[in-house]
Design a protein around this motif. Structure first.
Motif, PDB file in Angstrom:
ATOM      1  N   THR A  58     -12.209  31.280  -3.147  1.00 50.72           N
ATOM      2  CA  THR A  58     -11.522  30.601  -1.907  1.00 50.72           C
ATOM      3  C   THR A  58     -10.427  29.858  -2.111  1.00 50.72           C
ATOM      4  OG1 THR A  58     -13.476  30.878  -0.545  1.00 50.72           O
ATOM      5  CG2 THR A  58     -11.682  29.463   0.236  1.00 50.72           C
ATOM      6  N   ALA A  59     -10.311  28.931  -2.911  1.00 52.75           N
ATOM      7  CA  ALA A  59      -9.341  28.167  -3.340  1.00 52.75           C
ATOM      8  C   ALA A  59      -8.286  28.863  -3.975  1.00 52.75           C
ATOM      9  CB  ALA A  59      -9.785  27.105  -4.272  1.00 52.75           C
ATOM     10  N   LEU A  60      -8.556  29.856  -5.037  1.00 52.12           N
ATOM     11  CA  LEU A  60      -7.507  30.339  -5.587  1.00 52.12           C
ATOM     12  C   LEU A  60      -6.638  31.296  -4.738  1.00 52.12           C
ATOM     13  CD1 LEU A  60      -9.417  31.544  -8.826  1.00 52.12           C
ATOM     14  CD2 LEU A  60      -7.373  30.309  -8.783  1.00 52.12           C
ATOM     15  N   ILE A  61      -7.196  32.160  -3.698  1.00 52.25           N
ATOM     16  CA  ILE A  61      -6.740  32.732  -2.739  1.00 52.25           C
ATOM     17  C   ILE A  61      -5.556  31.730  -1.838  1.00 52.25           C
ATOM     18  CG2 ILE A  61      -7.016  34.170  -0.540  1.00 52.25           C
ATOM     19  CD1 ILE A  61      -9.752  35.119  -2.022  1.00 52.25           C
ATOM     20  N   MET A  67       1.608  29.283  -2.863  1.00 56.20           N
ATOM     21  CA  MET A  67       2.401  29.185  -3.836  1.00 56.20           C
ATOM     22  C   MET A  67       3.211  30.316  -4.412  1.00 56.20           C
ATOM     23  SD  MET A  67       2.440  25.839  -4.396  1.00 56.20           S
ATOM     24  CE  MET A  67       1.580  24.359  -4.463  1.00 56.20           C
ATOM     25  N   GLY A  68       2.432  31.532  -4.131  1.00 52.74           N
ATOM     26  CA  GLY A  68       3.144  32.602  -4.664  1.00 52.74           C
ATOM     27  C   GLY A  68       2.337  33.259  -6.016  1.00 52.74           C
ATOM     28  N   VAL A  69       1.801  32.360  -6.493  1.00 51.66           N
ATOM     29  CA  VAL A  69       1.196  32.656  -7.974  1.00 51.66           C
ATOM     30  C   VAL A  69      -0.019  32.127  -8.122  1.00 51.66           C
ATOM     31  CG1 VAL A  69       3.445  33.110  -9.022  1.00 51.66           C
ATOM     32  CG2 VAL A  69       2.393  30.862  -9.006  1.00 51.66           C
ATOM     33  N   TYR A  70      -0.891  32.400  -9.131  1.00 49.39           N
ATOM     34  CA  TYR A  70      -2.071  31.497  -9.203  1.00 49.39           C
ATOM     35  C   TYR A  70      -1.733  30.642 -10.203  1.00 49.39           C
ATOM     36  CZ  TYR A  70      -4.572  35.966  -7.708  1.00 49.39           C
ATOM     37  OH  TYR A  70      -5.080  36.658  -6.612  1.00 49.39           O
ATOM     38  N   PRO A  71      -2.592  29.438 -10.134  1.00 51.13           N
ATOM     39  CA  PRO A  71      -2.386  28.140 -11.005  1.00 51.13           C
ATOM     40  C   PRO A  71      -2.491  28.941 -12.356  1.00 51.13           C
ATOM     41  CG  PRO A  71      -4.627  28.275  -9.745  1.00 51.13           C
ATOM     42  CD  PRO A  71      -3.864  29.256  -9.079  1.00 51.13           C
TER      43      PRO A  71
END
Length: 158
Positions: A58-61, A67-71
């Motif tokens: 959920t946090a990654l989505i 931000m447009g990218v994954y951390p």
């Protein structure tokens, strides 16, 4: 006059047999109930771990939408979720939760406290997907190490 009571040796044999029966009852209890409780505790840890991994998803989505990218790391995700009011409300809204969502504990597995394994995978066209796995049981994972759009956010247990 004949004695109708049991002799001392009969009482001794009955006492020994009663102790043997009592011992077998205790043994049966430990053979059946204790493993069932251990299995129940292990299942609870698996359920907690999968719930935490779903919170990370959920946090990654949310992070990717913002931000447009994954951390690049889960630590970056934890810092992001501390300041993201949507994370707590989205994760807390899930029905039948075992534990409340916490940004502080996102990066580690409740099973053994080790950090989750996390990797961002990119293909040559720029498509991104992530892979998140429990270090104690890599069969529990979300995403993929192969950049396949069909596997984005897909959990292995769903």
């Amino acid at each position: 006059m004949a004695s109708t009571g049991a002799s001392g040796s009969e009482i001794g044999i009955r006492a020994v047999l009663a102790l043997i029966i009592l011992g077998l009852v205790v043994l049966l209890f430990y053979v059946t109930v204790v493993p069932a409780r251990r299995a129940e505790a292990a299942q609870r840890q698996t359920d907690l771990t999968r719930e935490r991994m779903s919170d990370v998803r959920t946090a990654l989505i949310s992070y990717r939408d913002s931000m447009g990218v994954y951390p690049s790391t889960l630590d970056s995700l934890v810092m992001y979720t501390r300041n993201d009011p949507r994370f707590a409300s989205e994760a807390a809204g899930e029905e039948g939760r075992l534990a409340p969502p916490s940004a502080e504990s996102l990066a580690s597995s409740p099973r053994d406290g080790q950090p989750f394994r996390y990797q961002v995978v990119r293909d040559t066209s720029g498509f991104q997907i992530y892979w998140l796995a429990d270090p104690a049981m890599e069969a529990d994972s979300i995403g993929s190490r192969v950049p396949n759009p069909a596997l984005r956010n897909a959990a292995s247990w769903e």
